[in-house]
Design a protein around this motif. Structure first.
Motif, PDB file in Angstrom:
ATOM      1  N   LEU A  19       0.518  -0.925   0.043  1.00 44.00           N
ATOM      2  CA  LEU A  19      -0.303   0.131  -0.288  1.00 44.00           C
ATOM      3  C   LEU A  19       1.004   1.236   0.318  1.00 44.00           C
ATOM      4  CD1 LEU A  19      -2.852  -0.398   2.708  1.00 44.00           C
ATOM      5  CD2 LEU A  19      -3.268   0.375  -0.081  1.00 44.00           C
ATOM      6  N   TYR A  20       0.710   2.492  -0.716  1.00 38.46           N
ATOM      7  CA  TYR A  20       1.630   3.274  -0.907  1.00 38.46           C
ATOM      8  C   TYR A  20       0.624   4.370  -0.226  1.00 38.46           C
ATOM      9  CZ  TYR A  20       4.609   1.440  -4.339  1.00 38.46           C
ATOM     10  OH  TYR A  20       5.982   0.574  -4.938  1.00 38.46           O
ATOM     11  N   VAL A  21       0.600   5.370   0.828  1.00 37.91           N
ATOM     12  CA  VAL A  21       0.043   6.808   0.934  1.00 37.91           C
ATOM     13  C   VAL A  21       0.383   7.745   0.950  1.00 37.91           C
ATOM     14  CG1 VAL A  21      -1.572   4.732   1.920  1.00 37.91           C
ATOM     15  CG2 VAL A  21       0.330   5.488   3.051  1.00 37.91           C
ATOM     16  N   ASP A  22       0.016   9.091   1.382  1.00 37.04           N
ATOM     17  CA  ASP A  22       0.367   9.948   1.730  1.00 37.04           C
ATOM     18  C   ASP A  22       0.603  10.108   3.285  1.00 37.04           C
ATOM     19  OD1 ASP A  22       1.007  13.170   2.408  1.00 37.04           O
ATOM     20  OD2 ASP A  22      -0.125  13.421   0.244  1.00 37.04           O
ATOM     21  N   LYS A  23       2.443   9.888   3.392  1.00 37.58           N
ATOM     22  CA  LYS A  23       2.884  10.013   4.532  1.00 37.58           C
ATOM     23  C   LYS A  23       2.500  10.797   5.405  1.00 37.58           C
ATOM     24  CE  LYS A  23       7.445  11.208   7.039  1.00 37.58           C
ATOM     25  NZ  LYS A  23       7.036   9.340   7.796  1.00 37.58           N
ATOM     26  N   ARG A  24       1.447  11.796   5.506  1.00 36.98           N
ATOM     27  CA  ARG A  24       0.777  12.594   6.414  1.00 36.98           C
ATOM     28  C   ARG A  24      -0.340  12.181   6.570  1.00 36.98           C
ATOM     29  NH1 ARG A  24       0.191  17.498   2.250  1.00 36.98           N
ATOM     30  NH2 ARG A  24      -0.156  15.975   0.788  1.00 36.98           N
ATOM     31  N   ASP A  25      -1.279  11.508   5.630  1.00 35.75           N
ATOM     32  CA  ASP A  25      -2.159  10.650   5.890  1.00 35.75           C
ATOM     33  C   ASP A  25      -2.176   9.728   6.897  1.00 35.75           C
ATOM     34  OD1 ASP A  25      -3.409  12.782   5.651  1.00 35.75           O
ATOM     35  OD2 ASP A  25      -3.901  12.378   2.906  1.00 35.75           O
ATOM     36  N   GLN A  26      -1.240   8.925   6.478  1.00 38.47           N
ATOM     37  CA  GLN A  26      -0.763   7.226   6.714  1.00 38.47           C
ATOM     38  C   GLN A  26      -2.292   6.067   6.447  1.00 38.47           C
ATOM     39  OE1 GLN A  26       2.330   6.050   8.026  1.00 38.47           O
ATOM     40  NE2 GLN A  26       2.649   8.118   7.525  1.00 38.47           N
ATOM     41  N   LEU A  27      -2.726   5.346   7.129  1.00 39.23           N
ATOM     42  CA  LEU A  27      -3.932   4.912   6.527  1.00 39.23           C
ATOM     43  C   LEU A  27      -4.963   5.192   6.772  1.00 39.23           C
ATOM     44  CD1 LEU A  27      -2.094   1.908   7.986  1.00 39.23           C
ATOM     45  CD2 LEU A  27      -1.571   2.195   5.882  1.00 39.23           C
ATOM     46  N   LYS A  28      -4.969   6.324   7.514  1.00 38.44           N
ATOM     47  CA  LYS A  28      -6.112   7.209   7.509  1.00 38.44           C
ATOM     48  C   LYS A  28      -8.002   7.359   6.196  1.00 38.44           C
ATOM     49  CE  LYS A  28      -4.671  10.514  10.737  1.00 38.44           C
ATOM     50  NZ  LYS A  28      -3.678  11.823  11.378  1.00 38.44           N
ATOM     51  N   LYS A  29      -6.957   6.841   5.065  1.00 39.56           N
ATOM     52  CA  LYS A  29      -7.167   7.045   4.472  1.00 39.56           C
ATOM     53  C   LYS A  29      -8.379   5.765   3.629  1.00 39.56           C
ATOM     54  CE  LYS A  29      -7.083  11.953   2.723  1.00 39.56           C
ATOM     55  NZ  LYS A  29      -6.728  12.902   1.509  1.00 39.56           N
ATOM     56  N   VAL A  30      -7.774   4.133   3.853  1.00 41.02           N
ATOM     57  CA  VAL A  30      -7.579   2.997   3.512  1.00 41.02           C
ATOM     58  C   VAL A  30      -8.944   2.968   3.936  1.00 41.02           C
ATOM     59  CG1 VAL A  30      -6.501   1.216   3.699  1.00 41.02           C
ATOM     60  CG2 VAL A  30      -5.219   3.133   3.316  1.00 41.02           C
ATOM     61  N   PRO A  31      -9.864   2.263   3.368  1.00 45.97           N
ATOM     62  CA  PRO A  31     -11.400   1.437   3.971  1.00 45.97           C
ATOM     63  C   PRO A  31     -11.195   0.080   4.794  1.00 45.97           C
ATOM     64  CG  PRO A  31     -11.039   2.070   1.503  1.00 45.97           C
ATOM     65  CD  PRO A  31      -9.409   2.408   1.964  1.00 45.97           C
ATOM     66  N   GLU A  32     -12.281   0.593   5.581  1.00 42.38           N
ATOM     67  CA  GLU A  32     -12.361  -0.562   6.421  1.00 42.38           C
ATOM     68  C   GLU A  32     -11.319  -2.379   5.531  1.00 42.38           C
ATOM     69  OE1 GLU A  32     -10.834  -2.671   9.499  1.00 42.38           O
ATOM     70  OE2 GLU A  32     -11.465  -0.963   9.600  1.00 42.38           O
ATOM     71  N   ALA A  33     -12.524  -2.192   4.659  1.00 43.34           N
ATOM     72  CA  ALA A  33     -12.493  -4.203   3.873  1.00 43.34           C
ATOM     73  C   ALA A  33     -11.317  -4.175   3.830  1.00 43.34           C
ATOM     74  CB  ALA A  33     -13.668  -3.496   2.694  1.00 43.34           C
ATOM     75  N   LEU A  34     -10.110  -2.734   3.045  1.00 41.13           N
ATOM     76  CA  LEU A  34      -8.688  -2.937   2.391  1.00 41.13           C
ATOM     77  C   LEU A  34      -8.401  -3.601   3.783  1.00 41.13           C
ATOM     78  CD1 LEU A  34      -6.937  -3.373   0.143  1.00 41.13           C
ATOM     79  CD2 LEU A  34      -6.755  -0.712   0.210  1.00 41.13           C
ATOM     80  N   HIS A  35      -8.485  -2.318   4.032  1.00 40.65           N
ATOM     81  CA  HIS A  35      -7.848  -3.507   5.931  1.00 40.65           C
ATOM     82  C   HIS A  35      -7.885  -4.410   6.591  1.00 40.65           C
ATOM     83  CE1 HIS A  35      -5.405   0.446   7.666  1.00 40.65           C
ATOM     84  NE2 HIS A  35      -6.900   1.651   7.206  1.00 40.65           N
ATOM     85  N   GLN A  36      -9.195  -4.742   6.329  1.00 38.15           N
ATOM     86  CA  GLN A  36      -9.448  -6.490   6.836  1.00 38.15           C
ATOM     87  C   GLN A  36      -8.261  -7.427   5.781  1.00 38.15           C
ATOM     88  OE1 GLN A  36     -12.683  -7.466   8.236  1.00 38.15           O
ATOM     89  NE2 GLN A  36     -12.374  -6.057   9.736  1.00 38.15           N
ATOM     90  N   ALA A  37      -8.524  -7.074   3.981  1.00 37.58           N
ATOM     91  CA  ALA A  37      -8.232  -8.338   3.436  1.00 37.58           C
ATOM     92  C   ALA A  37      -6.794  -8.080   3.273  1.00 37.58           C
ATOM     93  CB  ALA A  37      -8.297  -7.400   1.825  1.00 37.58           C
ATOM     94  N   PHE A  38      -6.205  -7.062   3.835  1.00 41.48           N
ATOM     95  CA  PHE A  38      -4.287  -6.254   3.821  1.00 41.48           C
ATOM     96  C   PHE A  38      -3.468  -7.174   4.915  1.00 41.48           C
ATOM     97  CE2 PHE A  38      -0.709  -3.388   3.479  1.00 41.48           C
ATOM     98  CZ  PHE A  38      -0.364  -3.021   2.471  1.00 41.48           C
ATOM     99  N   GLY A  39      -4.662  -7.057   6.101  1.00 46.54           N
ATOM    100  CA  GLY A  39      -3.695  -7.226   7.127  1.00 46.54           C
ATOM    101  C   GLY A  39      -2.550  -6.672   7.520  1.00 46.54           C
ATOM    102  N   LYS A  40      -2.333  -6.916   8.529  1.00 52.44           N
ATOM    103  CA  LYS A  40      -1.247  -6.545   9.375  1.00 52.44           C
ATOM    104  C   LYS A  40      -0.691  -5.290   8.079  1.00 52.44           C
ATOM    105  CE  LYS A  40       2.048  -5.913  13.433  1.00 52.44           C
ATOM    106  NZ  LYS A  40       3.585  -4.791  12.236  1.00 52.44           N
ATOM    107  N   ALA A  41      -0.350  -3.541   8.477  1.00 57.88           N
ATOM    108  CA  ALA A  41       0.785  -3.424   7.620  1.00 57.88           C
ATOM    109  C   ALA A  41       1.457  -3.033   8.418  1.00 57.88           C
ATOM    110  CB  ALA A  41      -0.166  -1.887   7.480  1.00 57.88           C
ATOM    111  N   THR A  42       2.515  -3.296   7.479  1.00 55.87           N
ATOM    112  CA  THR A  42       4.273  -3.437   8.399  1.00 55.87           C
ATOM    113  C   THR A  42       5.050  -2.461   7.295  1.00 55.87           C
ATOM    114  OG1 THR A  42       4.373  -5.504   8.913  1.00 55.87           O
ATOM    115  CG2 THR A  42       6.257  -4.066   9.039  1.00 55.87           C
ATOM    116  N   HIS A  43       5.297  -0.899   7.704  1.00 53.45           N
ATOM    117  CA  HIS A  43       5.953   0.106   7.439  1.00 53.45           C
ATOM    118  C   HIS A  43       7.308  -0.755   7.085  1.00 53.45           C
ATOM    119  CE1 HIS A  43       8.411   4.295   6.797  1.00 53.45           C
ATOM    120  NE2 HIS A  43       7.230   3.967   6.857  1.00 53.45           N
ATOM    121  N   VAL A  44       7.475  -0.133   5.336  1.00 54.76           N
ATOM    122  CA  VAL A  44       8.790  -0.074   5.001  1.00 54.76           C
ATOM    123  C   VAL A  44       9.691   0.941   4.459  1.00 54.76           C
ATOM    124  CG1 VAL A  44       9.953  -1.184   2.515  1.00 54.76           C
ATOM    125  CG2 VAL A  44       7.381  -2.906   3.630  1.00 54.76           C
TER     126      VAL A  44
END
Length: 98
Positions: A19-44
């Motif tokens: 997942l690529y996101v704006d650093k200022r927003d981090q994961l705030k704009k990622v939909p809940e359904a995608l969070h569930q499918a994506f699993g634990k998001a580890t910062h790379v």
């Protein structure tokens, strides 16, 4: 759309899904359904995205426009056929009964 400071996260559920996101927003704009499918998001890493920059597995302009429009860009793993096409011929027929 001249540049975006992006944070990149890898999925705990699927290898090579990012997942690529704006650093200022981090994961705030990622939909809940995608969070569930994506699993634990580890910062790379964090990366400055510009139209001139090349990415190995994605079109930079598409990544930047989706981050601006949706708040994120989801990079899917390559299709399994892509892995197979790059194997040497002797490996492709290794287990074939002859």
């Amino acid at each position: 759309m001249s540049k975006i400071l992006a944070s990149i996260f890898k999925s705990s559920k699927r290898n090579e899904m990012y997942l690529y996101v704006d650093k200022r927003d981090q994961l705030k704009k990622v939909p809940e359904a995608l969070h569930q499918a994506f699993g634990k998001a580890t910062h790379v890493m964090d990366m400055l995205l510009t139209p001139e920059r090349k990415l190995a597995m994605a079109d930079i302009e598409k990544v930047m426009s989706e981050i601006q429009e949706k708040g994120f860009y989801l990079q899917m793993p390559p299709a399994e056929e892509d892995y197979i096409q790059h194997l040497p011929e002797e490996l492709l027929s290794f287990n074939d009964p002859v």
